[in-house]
Every structure is written in C-alpha cells, then in structure tokens.
Design an enzyme around this catalytic site. Structure first.
Site, PDB file in Angstrom:
ATOM      1  CG  ASP A  60       0.645  -4.243   2.271  1.00  0.00           C
ATOM      2  OD1 ASP A  60       0.408  -4.813   3.031  1.00  0.00           O
ATOM      3  OD2 ASP A  60       1.422  -3.101   2.082  1.00  0.00           O
ATOM      4  CE  LYS A 110       3.273  -5.826   3.728  1.00  0.00           C
ATOM      5  NZ  LYS A 110       2.684  -4.684   4.646  1.00  0.00           N
ATOM      6  CD  GLU A 120       7.914  -0.106   7.478  1.00  0.00           C
ATOM      7  OE1 GLU A 120       6.918  -0.977   7.179  1.00  0.00           O
ATOM      8  OE2 GLU A 120       8.033   0.887   7.060  1.00  0.00           O
ATOM      9  CD  GLU A 164       0.677  -1.485   8.159  1.00  0.00           C
ATOM     10  OE1 GLU A 164       0.306  -0.763   9.026  1.00  0.00           O
ATOM     11  OE2 GLU A 164       1.038  -0.958   6.907  1.00  0.00           O
ATOM     12  CG  ASP A 198      -0.515   0.015   2.524  1.00  0.00           C
ATOM     13  OD1 ASP A 198       0.720  -0.056   2.534  1.00  0.00           O
ATOM     14  OD2 ASP A 198      -1.124   0.032   3.378  1.00  0.00           O
ATOM     15  CB  SER A 199       4.610   1.628  -0.148  1.00  0.00           C
ATOM     16  OG  SER A 199       4.884   0.800  -0.969  1.00  0.00           O
TER      17      SER A 199
HETATM   18  O1  KIV Z   1       3.738  -1.056   1.617  1.00  0.00           O
HETATM   19  C1  KIV Z   1       4.637  -1.288   1.547  1.00  0.00           C
HETATM   20  O2  KIV Z   1       5.116  -1.329   0.681  1.00  0.00           O
HETATM   21  C2  KIV Z   1       5.342  -2.373   2.745  1.00  0.00           C
HETATM   22  C3  KIV Z   1       6.686  -2.627   2.876  1.00  0.00           C
HETATM   23  C4  KIV Z   1       7.471  -1.597   2.890  1.00  0.00           C
HETATM   24  C5  KIV Z   1       6.808  -3.686   3.772  1.00  0.00           C
HETATM   25  O3  KIV Z   1       4.270  -2.734   3.654  1.00  0.00           O
END
Ligand code: KIV
Length: 294
Positions: free
Chosen positions: A91, A120, A189, A122, A52-53
């Site tokens: 994510d 993934k 992280e 959090e 989600d970055s």
């Molecule tokens: O969103 C993302 O890119 C991430 C990584 C940096 C672990 O969660």
C-alpha cells in the site's frame, strides 16, 4: 512427494489478469512480517498485500492515516524475504501520493526497489492520471475504491459506500477510470453486493472484494481478522477461521503459572555438564582458590 507444478509457479500480474479470463477466483491476504508472510505464501495464496491496515493491527494506531512510507517499507522488507510464490503488493500510505505525481512516483519506485511487485492506492477517477503515470513508469498498480480507509474523515466514519443511486453511479465511473488508467486489479471495499457484481461484470480487470460480497473475481481479508487476532471485534464481512488470540492467551497464562510455581523450566529443558565434570570443577576451583589466597 514433489509439490504440484502449479503450487510452486510464481504468481505475476499477467497470471492475475488471466484468472479473470478463465473465471478463476483470486485469493489475497495481508501480511506484515516474515513468519506470517511465510505462512501465507506456503498456503498458496495468490497475492500478499502489505496493507496500511498494519497501522491499526500491528502498530496500534487508531486509523491508517498516521502510517508513513518508511513504516510500510520496513514491513515490506520483512514480507519480501518470506514471499516466493505470491504476487507482492504494498500500500502507498496516506501522504505518500497526495502532494503530486512526482512524490507518488518516487514512493512507487522506492517500493519496487525494496521488492514490491505492485503498489495499491486509494481513490477512483481523481487518481486516474496518477495511476497512468505509475503504470507508465513500469509500476503495476492495484486500485482501491468504495470504503477507502484513508478517506475516513471525509466519510465521517467507516461507512458502507454506494448505497444511493448517485454514489453507486460515481463508484461505477471510478472503477472504469481506474481500469482505463491501466491498473491490473481493483479492490472493492465496503460496498453492496449488487454494485460489486455490476462493477465486476463491467471490468476486464479482476475485482478483489472485501465486504463487497461473493460476486467479485477475488477476495482479500486482513489476516488478523481471519485468524482471530484483531484487537477489536471483526466487521460483519469477516469469517473468523480461527480464534488464535484465545489460544495465545491460554498459552501465556500457563507459562506465567508454571514460572510462578517453579514448574518451568524443568530438568528436561536444562543443559547439563557431562558426567564427572561437577566433581572435577569442585576440585579445580578449590585448588585455584587456595593458590589465589597464598
Ligand atoms: O490495508 C489493507 O489491509 C487493505 C485491505 C483491507 C484491502 O487495504
């Protein structure tokens, strides 16, 4: 020359778990579009994360908070088309799993239907029941603890976590809870190297570090940071392997100058009539115009 068998064999969840037993590092990078995913997959990276970055590095948001599930799925579909070898993880964005297990399950199922092989999310102990529920629904889960960007407002900024005895102890408990809930890997992280090493030594599942030092079982970076394409200076933990923004800026500036001065396109970059066609055309057009006038 034929590719080496290990260069083409598909990376799966069991392969990632096995890496820890063998003491072999796991490599992971983010990708958000077809050409980047192709490049990463062909380079032999083990896991591709549609992170989600993308909210910050691709969509221009200030944080990951505004990213929606539909935006994640749009990028996932493009990455899916280019990914053949790497394990593909997506994510779950903020708001896609915070209102209850049913919502999370629906989001996870949509991700798998669109081609993700894992999701993934959090959070540590407080997400354990949710992780268990997803895993029970055959959705492999990668956990993510430490400096979790979706908690930026709780943290009061992007601050390294686990620097006090109490918070280090909480993170150790979080890591164990994520493993016990059935996750197959855990992103660590923004935590001190020493804590990451301790967690890595305790867990049976691989830890994937980002800003967590070299003792994790694997590493992940945002590809724009690694390639020098990010729109802000990279954090301390990034090693910039290339400066592609400078290369791209130079190329665009040369193109602009060439167009402005008439140097682009040249004859070699133009299509041509076959020899004699120009004369034929002039004759044909003249006759046709005369007929039209009559
Ligand atoms: O969103 C993302 O890119 C991430 C990584 C940096 C672990 O969660």
């Amino acid at each position: 020359m034929d590719p080496k068998p290990e260069a083409v064999s598909k990376i799966t969840v069991p392969v990632i778990l096995d890496r820890k037993l063998r003491g072999e590092k796991v490599t992971c990078l983010t990708a958000y579009d077809y050409p980047t995913a192709r490049l990463v997959d062909e380079s032999g990276i083990d896991m591709i994360l549609v992170g989600d970055s993308l909210g910050q590095v691709v969509l221009g948001y200030d944080s990951t908070i505004p990213v929606t599930l539909d935006e994640m799925l749009h990028h996932l579909r493009a990455v899916r088309r280019a990914t053949h070898r790497a394990l593909l993880i997506v994510d779950l964005p903020y708001g896609a799993y915070h209102q209850g297990e049913e919502e999370a399950l629906r989001a996870g199922i949509r991700c798998l239907k669109e081609g993700a092989e894992s999701v993934k999310l959090e959070g540590g102990s407080k997400r354990a029941a949710l992780i268990r529920r997803l895993v029970d629904a055959e959705i492999p889960v990668m956990g993510h603890i430490g400096l979790t960007p979706q908690s930026v407002h709780n943290f009061g900024g992007y601050r390294v976590q686990g620097r006090t005895l109490e918070s280090a102890n909480d993170l150790l408990a979080d890591a164990q809870a994520v493993e016990d809930a059935g996750a197959f890997a855990l992103v660590l992280e923004g935590i001190p190297r020493e804590l990451a090493a301790l967690i890595t030594g305790r867990l049976r599942i691989p830890t994937i570090g980002i800003g967590a030092g070299p003792d994790c079982d694997g590493q992940v970076l945002v590809i724009h940071d690694l390639l020098g394409l990010a729109n802000q200076p990279p954090p301390k933990f990034v090693r910039p392997y290339a400066e592609l923004a400078a290369v791209a800026r130079g190329a665009v500036a040369r193109y602009r100058d060439d167009v402005a001065t008439g140097r682009f396109p040249g004859d070699a970059e133009s299509y041509h009539w076959s020899p004699g066609l120009r004369e034929q055309f002039v004759k044909w057009a003249t006759i046709r115009n005369l007929k039209d006038e009559a």
